[in-house]
Design a protein around this motif. Structure first.
Motif: not given
Length: 69
Positions: A20, A54-55, A57-59
């Motif tokens: 992240r 969760d993508k 959320q910037g992951y």
């Protein structure tokens, strides 16, 4: 060499780095992923419980292509 993978549904069974903002936040084995590649779950390991990533959320998920099944 590891590369970013946007299709998380193909990462099930692979060991990945979750990043992240350029920083590695966790490494683990992908236990499951949604078909739309928006969410994946890392298998529990040691003191780390199963974790949902969760993508939205910037992951990002990074893995070597040789690690994929």
């Amino acid at each position: 060499m590891i590369i970013r993978h946007d299709d998380w549904s193909h990462l099930i069974g692979a060991t990945v780095e979750i990043r992240r903002e350029g920083d590695t936040v966790r490494t683990g084995l992908v236990d499951h992923a949604t078909k739309d590649s928006n969410i994946l779950w890392l298998a529990p390991e040691g003191n780390n419980p199963r974790k949902m990533i969760d993508k939205a959320q910037g992951y990002e998920a990074w893995a070597g292509s040789a690690l994929l099944r």
